[in-house]
Design a protein around this motif. Structure first.
Motif, PDB file in Angstrom:
ATOM      1  N   TYR A  67       8.192  -4.274 -10.170  1.00 26.01           N
ATOM      2  CA  TYR A  67       7.024  -4.239  -9.298  1.00 26.01           C
ATOM      3  C   TYR A  67       7.399  -3.647  -7.942  1.00 26.01           C
ATOM      4  N   PHE A  68       6.387  -3.228  -7.206  1.00 26.25           N
ATOM      5  CA  PHE A  68       6.566  -2.610  -5.897  1.00 26.25           C
ATOM      6  C   PHE A  68       5.791  -3.428  -4.869  1.00 26.25           C
ATOM      7  N   SER A  69       6.439  -3.730  -3.763  1.00 27.43           N
ATOM      8  CA  SER A  69       5.788  -4.508  -2.698  1.00 27.43           C
ATOM      9  C   SER A  69       5.827  -3.705  -1.406  1.00 27.43           C
ATOM     10  N   TYR A  70       4.664  -3.350  -0.913  1.00 33.34           N
ATOM     11  CA  TYR A  70       4.545  -2.515   0.281  1.00 33.34           C
ATOM     12  C   TYR A  70       4.172  -3.381   1.483  1.00 33.34           C
ATOM     13  N   SER A  71       4.855  -3.192   2.580  1.00 34.34           N
ATOM     14  CA  SER A  71       4.576  -3.913   3.813  1.00 34.34           C
ATOM     15  C   SER A  71       3.901  -2.958   4.795  1.00 34.34           C
ATOM     16  N   ILE A  72       2.681  -3.301   5.187  1.00 31.70           N
ATOM     17  CA  ILE A  72       1.867  -2.405   6.006  1.00 31.70           C
ATOM     18  C   ILE A  72       1.464  -3.110   7.297  1.00 31.70           C
ATOM     19  N   ASP A  73       1.626  -2.414   8.414  1.00 35.50           N
ATOM     20  CA  ASP A  73       1.197  -2.924   9.714  1.00 35.50           C
ATOM     21  C   ASP A  73      -0.214  -2.437  10.022  1.00 35.50           C
ATOM     22  N   LEU A  74      -1.076  -3.370  10.453  1.00 34.88           N
ATOM     23  CA  LEU A  74      -2.445  -3.051  10.834  1.00 34.88           C
ATOM     24  C   LEU A  74      -2.616  -3.336  12.323  1.00 34.88           C
ATOM     25  N   GLU A  75      -3.120  -2.356  13.057  1.00 32.04           N
ATOM     26  CA  GLU A  75      -3.329  -2.532  14.486  1.00 32.04           C
ATOM     27  C   GLU A  75      -4.752  -2.096  14.851  1.00 32.04           C
ATOM     28  N   TYR A  76      -5.523  -3.034  15.365  1.00 36.28           N
ATOM     29  CA  TYR A  76      -6.896  -2.771  15.778  1.00 36.28           C
ATOM     30  C   TYR A  76      -6.907  -2.493  17.277  1.00 36.28           C
ATOM     31  N   VAL A  77      -7.353  -1.296  17.652  1.00 41.09           N
ATOM     32  CA  VAL A  77      -7.348  -0.902  19.070  1.00 41.09           C
ATOM     33  C   VAL A  77      -8.740  -0.435  19.474  1.00 41.09           C
ATOM     34  N   GLY A  78      -8.994  -0.527  20.768  1.00 39.47           N
ATOM     35  CA  GLY A  78     -10.252  -0.034  21.315  1.00 39.47           C
ATOM     36  C   GLY A  78     -11.368  -1.057  21.351  1.00 39.47           C
ATOM     37  N   GLY A  79     -11.161  -2.224  20.736  1.00 37.16           N
ATOM     38  CA  GLY A  79     -12.201  -3.242  20.729  1.00 37.16           C
ATOM     39  C   GLY A  79     -11.965  -4.295  21.790  1.00 37.16           C
ATOM     40  N   LYS A 133      -8.721  -3.603   0.378  1.00 36.89           N
ATOM     41  CA  LYS A 133      -8.733  -3.318  -1.055  1.00 36.89           C
ATOM     42  C   LYS A 133      -7.746  -2.191  -1.337  1.00 36.89           C
ATOM     43  N   ALA A 134      -7.472  -1.995  -2.624  1.00 38.22           N
ATOM     44  CA  ALA A 134      -6.516  -0.951  -3.021  1.00 38.22           C
ATOM     45  C   ALA A 134      -7.006  -0.245  -4.269  1.00 38.22           C
ATOM     46  N   GLU A 135      -6.596   0.988  -4.411  1.00 48.19           N
ATOM     47  CA  GLU A 135      -6.821   1.756  -5.635  1.00 48.19           C
ATOM     48  C   GLU A 135      -5.462   1.995  -6.282  1.00 48.19           C
ATOM     49  N   VAL A 136      -5.306   1.554  -7.528  1.00 49.32           N
ATOM     50  CA  VAL A 136      -4.022   1.672  -8.227  1.00 49.32           C
ATOM     51  C   VAL A 136      -4.209   2.494  -9.497  1.00 49.32           C
ATOM     52  N   PRO A 137      -3.140   3.092 -10.015  1.00 50.64           N
ATOM     53  CA  PRO A 137      -3.245   3.874 -11.250  1.00 50.64           C
ATOM     54  C   PRO A 137      -3.643   2.991 -12.431  1.00 50.64           C
ATOM     55  N   GLN A 138      -4.161   3.623 -13.452  1.00 52.38           N
ATOM     56  CA  GLN A 138      -4.540   2.905 -14.670  1.00 52.38           C
ATOM     57  C   GLN A 138      -3.306   2.228 -15.269  1.00 52.38           C
ATOM     58  N   GLY A 139      -3.475   0.977 -15.691  1.00 57.00           N
ATOM     59  CA  GLY A 139      -2.358   0.213 -16.245  1.00 57.00           C
ATOM     60  C   GLY A 139      -1.635  -0.643 -15.227  1.00 57.00           C
ATOM     61  N   PHE A 140      -2.061  -0.561 -13.955  1.00 56.06           N
ATOM     62  CA  PHE A 140      -1.453  -1.350 -12.886  1.00 56.06           C
ATOM     63  C   PHE A 140      -2.470  -2.344 -12.329  1.00 56.06           C
ATOM     64  N   THR A 141      -1.970  -3.379 -11.683  1.00 54.62           N
ATOM     65  CA  THR A 141      -2.800  -4.315 -10.952  1.00 54.62           C
ATOM     66  C   THR A 141      -2.161  -4.566  -9.593  1.00 54.62           C
ATOM     67  N   TYR A 142      -2.904  -5.179  -8.659  1.00 50.58           N
ATOM     68  CA  TYR A 142      -2.363  -5.374  -7.314  1.00 50.58           C
ATOM     69  C   TYR A 142      -2.814  -6.700  -6.734  1.00 50.58           C
ATOM     70  N   SER A 143      -2.079  -7.149  -5.720  1.00 46.38           N
ATOM     71  CA  SER A 143      -2.423  -8.339  -4.949  1.00 46.38           C
ATOM     72  C   SER A 143      -2.100  -8.059  -3.487  1.00 46.38           C
ATOM     73  N   TRP A 151       2.006  -6.275 -20.574  1.00 43.92           N
ATOM     74  CA  TRP A 151       2.093  -5.707 -21.926  1.00 43.92           C
ATOM     75  C   TRP A 151       2.248  -4.184 -21.918  1.00 43.92           C
ATOM     76  N   LEU A 152       2.352  -3.582 -20.727  1.00 38.10           N
ATOM     77  CA  LEU A 152       2.491  -2.140 -20.625  1.00 38.10           C
ATOM     78  C   LEU A 152       3.764  -1.761 -19.884  1.00 38.10           C
ATOM     79  N   THR A 153       4.362  -0.672 -20.297  1.00 36.74           N
ATOM     80  CA  THR A 153       5.513  -0.108 -19.589  1.00 36.74           C
ATOM     81  C   THR A 153       5.146   1.303 -19.151  1.00 36.74           C
ATOM     82  N   PRO A 154       5.004   1.549 -17.851  1.00 37.69           N
ATOM     83  CA  PRO A 154       4.582   2.873 -17.392  1.00 37.69           C
ATOM     84  C   PRO A 154       5.610   3.952 -17.703  1.00 37.69           C
ATOM     85  N   GLU A 155       5.114   5.142 -17.945  1.00 40.05           N
ATOM     86  CA  GLU A 155       5.992   6.283 -18.170  1.00 40.05           C
ATOM     87  C   GLU A 155       6.674   6.679 -16.859  1.00 40.05           C
ATOM     88  N   PRO A 156       7.891   7.195 -16.936  1.00 43.64           N
ATOM     89  CA  PRO A 156       8.544   7.682 -15.717  1.00 43.64           C
ATOM     90  C   PRO A 156       7.702   8.756 -15.041  1.00 43.64           C
TER      91      PRO A 156
END
Length: 307
Positions: A69-81, A90-100, A134-139
Motif C-alpha cells: 500500500y501507499f500512504s501519502y502525507s499532504i499539507d493543507l494551508e488555507y490562506v486569505g480567509g 475526496k480522492a480519485e484512484v485507479p480501478q482495482g484500488f481503494t483509499y482512506s 483479491w487483486l494484484t495490480p500489474e507493474p
C-alpha cells in the motif's frame, strides 16, 4: 485594449483551474524514488475574496512492489480567509484500488477537515491507497488525485505510484504433509511443489538442503535439479531423493529443503520431519543375535544343573 484584458483574464483563470501538484509520501514497505522534481505548488482556485487552499507534499513519486500500500502525507494551508472553513476531502484512484483519508497523527477516517487560516502552519492529512485484497495490480505507473474544496475555494493534488514486480515463490510437499519416512542406506522418494506466487516470471531456480545436526553420509538429490523458467502462477513438481547414511541411528531428523533463484530475488524453503528406519535385514539380524544369546544361556544353565 479591453478585449486584450478579457483574453488575459480567461487564460489566467483556465491556468488556475487546471493547476495541480505532483506529490507522494510513503510509509511501510514503500520507498521514495530519488532524483525527482521537487513538488512545486501551482495556483489554486481563488474565491472572489482572494481565499485559497494550498496543497503540498515532499515526495512526488513513490515506488513499491505489487500488493503493498501507499500512504501519502499532504499539507493543507488555507490562506486569505478570516474565519475557519470546513473543506471536503475526496480522492480519485485507479480501478482495482481503494483509499482512506486520516488526520496526520490519528487513525480515525475522515471525509472533511476544519482549517483555521490564522494558525500559521498547515494541517496534515494522510491518504492511504491500496489494491483490493483479491487483486494484484500489474507493474506500471498509477495516478491518484486528491481534492479539497469548500464552496468556491478548491484545489487538487496529483500523486503518482510506481508498482514494481514482486518476486516470490513457495515450496511445499505435494501431499501437504510435512513428514515422511526414510530407510537408512536406501533411496527414499519425496515430492515437493514449487509455485511462483509473485507477479513476474522466475528464472533459473536451483535447490538446496540442510539437516539439523549435520549428520554425515546423507545424500539429498533433486529431479529436475533446476527449473529454467517458472511463469506467474505456475507450479512445478520436483522429486526429492532422501538417502540417510547406512549407519544412521533410527529416529526423527529435520530436513530443510530450499529453492533460490540465480538472481537472488526470490527464496522459499520447507522443513520436513524425516523418520529414519533401519533396514529390515538388520532387524532380523538383531532378532537372530538375541535368539542365539538366549539359546546359549539356556544350554549353559542346563549343563550347570546336571553337575
Amino acid at each position: 485594449m479591453k478585449g486584450l484584458k478579457l483574453l488575459v483574464s480567461l487564460v489566467l483563470t483556465a491556468f488556475a483551474t487546471a493547476g495541480s501538484l505532483l506529490v507522494v509520501h510513503s510509509v511501510a514497505l514503500a520507498k521514495p524514488v530519488e532524483n525527482v522534481l521537487s513538488a512545486a505548488e501551482l495556483p489554486a482556485q481563488r474565491s472572489p475574496t482572494g481565499e485559497e487552499i494550498k496543497m503540498n507534499c515532499r515526495y512526488p513519486v513513490l515506488s513499491s512492489y505489487a500488493g503493498s500500500y501507499f500512504s501519502y502525507s499532504i499539507d493543507l494551508e488555507y490562506v486569505g480567509g478570516k474565519e475557519p472553513r470546513v473543506f471536503d476531502l475526496k480522492a480519485e484512484v485507479p480501478q482495482g484500488f481503494t483509499y482512506s483519508i486520516y488526520p496526520g497523527y490519528e487513525s480515525t477516517e475522515i471525509a472533511a477537515i476544519r482549517i483555521d487560516p490564522n494558525k500559521g502552519y498547515p494541517e496534515t492529512i494522510k491518504v492511504t491507497v491500496r489494491p483490493y485484497v483479491w487483486l494484484t495490480p500489474e507493474p506500471g505507473e498509477y495516478t491518484v488525485k486528491v481534492f479539497a474544496s469548500s464552496g468556491e475555494v478548491k484545489n487538487s493534488i496529483e500523486l503518482k505510484a510506481i508498482v514494481t514486480a514482486k518476486y516470490d515463490m513457495a515450496v511445499e510437499p505435494s501431499t501437504g504433509r510435512f513428514n515422511t519416512e526414510a530407510t537408512a542406506g536406501q533411496d527414499n522418494y519425496f515430492k515437493i511443489i514449487v509455485k511462483n506466487t509473485g507477479t513476474a516470471p522466475l528464472e533459473k531456480i536451483t535447490f538446496g538442503s540442510s539437516i539439523t545436526g549435520s549428520p554425515s553420509g546423507w545424500s539429498i538429490t533433486f529431479t529436475p535439479d533446476k527449473i529454467d523458467t517458472l511463469g506467474v502462477g505456475d507450479k512445478r513438481e520436483v522429486q526429492v531423493n532422501i538417502k540417510p547414511a547406512r549407519k544412521t541411528i533410527a529416529g526423527d531428523y529435520m530436513v530443510t529443503i530450499s529453492a533460490d533463484t540465480e538472481a537472488k530475488n526470490a527464496f522459499a524453503s520447507a522443513s520436513i520431519r524425516v523418520t529414519v528406519l533401519v533396514p529390515t535385514i538388520w532387524g532380523w539380524v538383531g532378532v537372530g543375535i538375541i535368539v542365539l544369546v538366549i539359546a546359549g544361556l539356556a544350554v549353559l544353565f542346563m549343563r550347570l544343573g546336571r553337575r
